[in-house]
Motif scaffolding. Structure first.
Motif, PDB file in Angstrom:
ATOM      1  N   VAL A  67       0.851  -1.185   0.000  1.00  0.00           N
ATOM      2  CA  VAL A  67       0.000   0.000   0.000  1.00  0.00           C
ATOM      3  C   VAL A  67       0.890   1.238   0.000  1.00  0.00           C
ATOM      4  O   VAL A  67       1.844   1.318   0.780  1.00  0.00           O
ATOM      5  N   THR A  68       0.609   2.178  -0.897  1.00  0.00           N
ATOM      6  CA  THR A  68       1.370   3.430  -0.946  1.00  0.00           C
ATOM      7  C   THR A  68       0.503   4.577  -0.434  1.00  0.00           C
ATOM      8  O   THR A  68      -0.615   4.783  -0.910  1.00  0.00           O
ATOM      9  N   MET A  69       1.041   5.299   0.548  1.00  0.00           N
ATOM     10  CA  MET A  69       0.307   6.401   1.166  1.00  0.00           C
ATOM     11  C   MET A  69       0.952   7.740   0.819  1.00  0.00           C
ATOM     12  O   MET A  69       2.165   7.826   0.634  1.00  0.00           O
ATOM     13  N   VAL A  70       0.124   8.780   0.733  1.00  0.00           N
ATOM     14  CA  VAL A  70       0.587  10.132   0.452  1.00  0.00           C
ATOM     15  C   VAL A  70      -0.123  11.096   1.398  1.00  0.00           C
ATOM     16  O   VAL A  70      -1.331  10.960   1.633  1.00  0.00           O
ATOM     17  N   GLN A  71       0.632  12.030   1.943  1.00  0.00           N
ATOM     18  CA  GLN A  71       0.046  13.121   2.727  1.00  0.00           C
ATOM     19  C   GLN A  71       0.109  14.383   1.859  1.00  0.00           C
ATOM     20  O   GLN A  71       1.112  15.082   1.838  1.00  0.00           O
ATOM     21  N   PRO A  72      -0.959  14.683   1.109  1.00  0.00           N
ATOM     22  CA  PRO A  72      -0.880  15.704   0.055  1.00  0.00           C
ATOM     23  C   PRO A  72      -0.895  17.143   0.552  1.00  0.00           C
ATOM     24  O   PRO A  72      -0.505  18.047  -0.186  1.00  0.00           O
ATOM     25  N   ASP A  73      -1.359  17.375   1.773  1.00  0.00           N
ATOM     26  CA  ASP A  73      -1.532  18.750   2.242  1.00  0.00           C
ATOM     27  C   ASP A  73      -0.651  19.003   3.460  1.00  0.00           C
ATOM     28  O   ASP A  73      -0.922  18.486   4.539  1.00  0.00           O
ATOM     29  N   PRO A  74       0.422  19.798   3.321  1.00  0.00           N
ATOM     30  CA  PRO A  74       1.311  20.048   4.462  1.00  0.00           C
ATOM     31  C   PRO A  74       0.623  20.790   5.607  1.00  0.00           C
ATOM     32  O   PRO A  74       1.106  20.778   6.737  1.00  0.00           O
ATOM     33  N   ASN A  75      -0.511  21.404   5.329  1.00  0.00           N
ATOM     34  CA  ASN A  75      -1.263  22.096   6.381  1.00  0.00           C
ATOM     35  C   ASN A  75      -2.303  21.197   7.038  1.00  0.00           C
ATOM     36  O   ASN A  75      -2.983  21.619   7.970  1.00  0.00           O
ATOM     37  N   PHE A  76      -2.426  20.000   6.525  1.00  0.00           N
ATOM     38  CA  PHE A  76      -3.376  19.037   7.108  1.00  0.00           C
ATOM     39  C   PHE A  76      -2.727  17.668   7.062  1.00  0.00           C
ATOM     40  O   PHE A  76      -3.080  16.809   6.265  1.00  0.00           O
ATOM     41  N   GLU A  77      -1.711  17.486   7.904  1.00  0.00           N
ATOM     42  CA  GLU A  77      -0.900  16.275   7.853  1.00  0.00           C
ATOM     43  C   GLU A  77      -1.674  15.023   8.258  1.00  0.00           C
ATOM     44  O   GLU A  77      -1.234  13.911   8.000  1.00  0.00           O
ATOM     45  N   ALA A  78      -2.828  15.207   8.892  1.00  0.00           N
ATOM     46  CA  ALA A  78      -3.624  14.051   9.296  1.00  0.00           C
ATOM     47  C   ALA A  78      -4.281  13.360   8.106  1.00  0.00           C
ATOM     48  O   ALA A  78      -4.626  12.185   8.177  1.00  0.00           O
ATOM     49  N   ARG A  79      -4.445  14.084   7.020  1.00  0.00           N
ATOM     50  CA  ARG A  79      -5.107  13.538   5.848  1.00  0.00           C
ATOM     51  C   ARG A  79      -4.132  12.694   5.038  1.00  0.00           C
ATOM     52  O   ARG A  79      -3.030  13.133   4.721  1.00  0.00           O
ATOM     53  N   VAL A  80      -4.558  11.479   4.680  1.00  0.00           N
ATOM     54  CA  VAL A  80      -3.730  10.546   3.918  1.00  0.00           C
ATOM     55  C   VAL A  80      -4.550  10.052   2.728  1.00  0.00           C
ATOM     56  O   VAL A  80      -5.722   9.701   2.878  1.00  0.00           O
ATOM     57  N   THR A  81      -3.945  10.040   1.557  1.00  0.00           N
ATOM     58  CA  THR A  81      -4.620   9.480   0.393  1.00  0.00           C
ATOM     59  C   THR A  81      -3.863   8.245  -0.081  1.00  0.00           C
ATOM     60  O   THR A  81      -2.650   8.138   0.078  1.00  0.00           O
ATOM     61  N   LEU A  82      -4.594   7.300  -0.662  1.00  0.00           N
ATOM     62  CA  LEU A  82      -3.999   6.067  -1.162  1.00  0.00           C
ATOM     63  C   LEU A  82      -4.925   5.468  -2.209  1.00  0.00           C
ATOM     64  O   LEU A  82      -6.138   5.685  -2.177  1.00  0.00           O
ATOM     65  N   ASN A  83      -4.352   4.735  -3.153  1.00  0.00           N
ATOM     66  CA  ASN A  83      -5.140   4.052  -4.173  1.00  0.00           C
ATOM     67  C   ASN A  83      -5.440   2.634  -3.718  1.00  0.00           C
ATOM     68  O   ASN A  83      -4.526   1.877  -3.371  1.00  0.00           O
ATOM     69  N   LEU A  84      -6.727   2.284  -3.727  1.00  0.00           N
ATOM     70  CA  LEU A  84      -7.156   0.965  -3.280  1.00  0.00           C
ATOM     71  C   LEU A  84      -8.228   0.427  -4.218  1.00  0.00           C
ATOM     72  O   LEU A  84      -8.930   1.207  -4.879  1.00  0.00           O
ATOM     73  N   PRO A  85      -8.386  -0.902  -4.279  1.00  0.00           N
ATOM     74  CA  PRO A  85      -9.526  -1.450  -5.020  1.00  0.00           C
ATOM     75  C   PRO A  85     -10.836  -0.911  -4.428  1.00  0.00           C
ATOM     76  O   PRO A  85     -11.047  -0.966  -3.220  1.00  0.00           O
ATOM     77  N   THR A  86     -11.686  -0.370  -5.276  1.00  0.00           N
ATOM     78  CA  THR A  86     -12.908   0.282  -4.823  1.00  0.00           C
ATOM     79  C   THR A  86     -14.077  -0.189  -5.666  1.00  0.00           C
ATOM     80  O   THR A  86     -13.971  -0.288  -6.891  1.00  0.00           O
ATOM     81  N   GLN A  87     -15.196  -0.457  -5.030  1.00  0.00           N
ATOM     82  CA  GLN A  87     -16.388  -0.887  -5.744  1.00  0.00           C
ATOM     83  C   GLN A  87     -17.252   0.311  -6.135  1.00  0.00           C
ATOM     84  O   GLN A  87     -17.374   1.274  -5.384  1.00  0.00           O
ATOM     85  N   THR A  88     -17.847   0.233  -7.304  1.00  0.00           N
ATOM     86  CA  THR A  88     -18.817   1.231  -7.738  1.00  0.00           C
ATOM     87  C   THR A  88     -20.035   0.516  -8.302  1.00  0.00           C
ATOM     88  O   THR A  88     -19.967  -0.653  -8.704  1.00  0.00           O
ATOM     89  N   CYS A  89     -21.142   1.227  -8.319  1.00  0.00           N
ATOM     90  CA  CYS A  89     -22.383   0.676  -8.847  1.00  0.00           C
ATOM     91  C   CYS A  89     -22.468   0.952 -10.332  1.00  0.00           C
ATOM     92  O   CYS A  89     -22.436   2.103 -10.767  1.00  0.00           O
ATOM     93  N   ASN A  90     -22.553  -0.087 -11.130  1.00  0.00           N
ATOM     94  CA  ASN A  90     -22.691   0.040 -12.582  1.00  0.00           C
ATOM     95  C   ASN A  90     -24.142  -0.274 -12.935  1.00  0.00           C
ATOM     96  O   ASN A  90     -24.515  -1.401 -13.212  1.00  0.00           O
TER      97      ASN A  90
END
Length: 256
Positions: free
Chosen positions: A104-127
Motif C-alpha cells: 500500500v502506498t500512502m501520500v500526505q498531500p496537504d502540508p497544512n493538514f498532515e492528518a489527511r492521507v490518500t492512497l489508491n485501493l480497489p474500490t467498488q462502484t455501482c454500474n
C-alpha cells in the motif's frame, strides 16, 4: 454519547475536504492542526492466515473461521441449515486482503493538514441504477444506517483514490473501504462498516527533527456484505437478504 471509531472517522473525513473546513482548517479533535508522523511511502502488509466471519441472521450472531481464500460455512438457525459461501475469487467479492493489498502506498498531500492521507485501493462502484433508499428500511440498526442511495445494478471493482486519516496524536490510522452507495441485499456491494485501521508506531516525535512512522501494529481489515449476496441458496428468502456477513483479518505493516 461516545462516538464509535467508525463514526469519528466519517465525521473527520467530512471536514477533511478544504472546501468544507473552517477558516482555520480545524477539524474538531481530528488532528487537523497538529503535526503528524510522516507515513508517506510504500508499506508492506502481512496478514494473519485466517479470516473471522460474523454472520448476523434473524437477530442471532454466529462466528466462524476460514482460511485466507474463503470458503463455505453452514450454520444452524432455529433448526434450519443456512450455507454461506465467501469465495474470494468472485470478481464482485473483495476479501480483506484484496481491498487492503499486500503493498500500500500512502501520500500526505496537504502540508497544512498532515492528518489527511490518500492512497489508491480497489474500490467498488455501482454500474447501473442507483435509487433512493426506502426510509422505512434504512437508518440506525440496519445495513444502511445513513440511508445512502441503493445500488440496484451490478458491482464493478476498480482502483481509485481513498481518503484515510491519522487520528489525534498520530498513533492511529484508519480508512473507509465501502462504496458510496448501499447494497440492495443481494448484490455484493461493501457495507458502510468496511474499514481498515491500525496503531501507528513512529520514531521521533512532534518536537524532534524527524517524526517517521515505521510500523503499523494491531491492524484489522473489516469488510461487510449483505447476507443475500453470499448465501448459497436462492436469494428470495427475506431472513437471509436481511442478514449481514462481516469478515475481518488482522494485519501488521512495515515501511519499505
Amino acid at each position: 454519547m461516545r462516538l464509535s471509531p467508525l463514526a469519528t472517522l466519517l465525521g473527520c473525513l467530512l471536514v477533511a475536504t478544504p472546501a468544507l473546513m473552517g477558516a482555520d482548517g480545524a477539524a474538531g479533535g481530528c488532528g487537523s492542526n497538529e503535526p503528524m508522523p510522516n507515513v508517506s511511502g510504500a508499506w508492506q502488509v502481512e496478514y494473519d492466515d485466517s479470516m473471522t466471519l460474523e454472520i448476523t441472521l434473524g437477530g442471532a450472531v454466529y462466528t466462524r473461521t476460514l482460511g485466507p481464500e474463503g470458503g463455505a460455512v453452514t450454520i444452524d438457525h432455529n433448526g434450519q441449515p443456512f450455507e454461506f459461501n465467501l469465495d474470494c475469487a468472485r470478481a464482485e467479492v473483495l476479501c480483506p486482503s484484496e481491498v487492503w493489498p499486500a503493498t500500500v502506498t500512502m501520500v500526505q498531500p496537504d502540508p497544512n493538514f498532515e492528518a489527511r492521507v490518500t492512497l489508491n485501493l480497489p474500490t467498488q462502484t455501482c454500474n447501473g441504477t442507483v435509487v433512493a433508499a426506502d426510509r422505512s428500511k434504512c437508518g440506525e440498526g440496519t445495513r444502511n444506517p445513513d440511508c445512502d442511495d441503493v445500488c440496484e445494478g451490478t458491482v464493478v471493482t476498480t482502483n481509485s483514490k481513498r481518503e484515510g486519516l491519522l487520528h489525534k496524536g498520530g498513533d492511529k490510522f484508519s480508512v473507509l473501504l465501502g462504496a458510496g452507495a448501499a447494497s440492495n441485499g443481494i448484490n455484493c456491494l461493501l457495507l458502510g462498516l468496511s474499514v481498515a485501521e491500525a496503531d501507528v508506531v513512529s520514531e521521533g516525535g512532534p518536537r524532534a527533527k524527524t517524526w517517521e512512522a515505521v510500523r503499523m501494529e494491531r491492524g484489522k481489515v473489516t469488510t461487510g456484505y449483505a447476507g443475500g449476496c453470499l448465501w448459497a441458496g436462492t436469494a428470495d428468502d427475506a431472513l437471509v437478504t436481511a442478514a449481514s456477513v462481516k469478515v475481518s483479518t488482522p494485519f501488521t505493516a512495515n515501511r519499505l
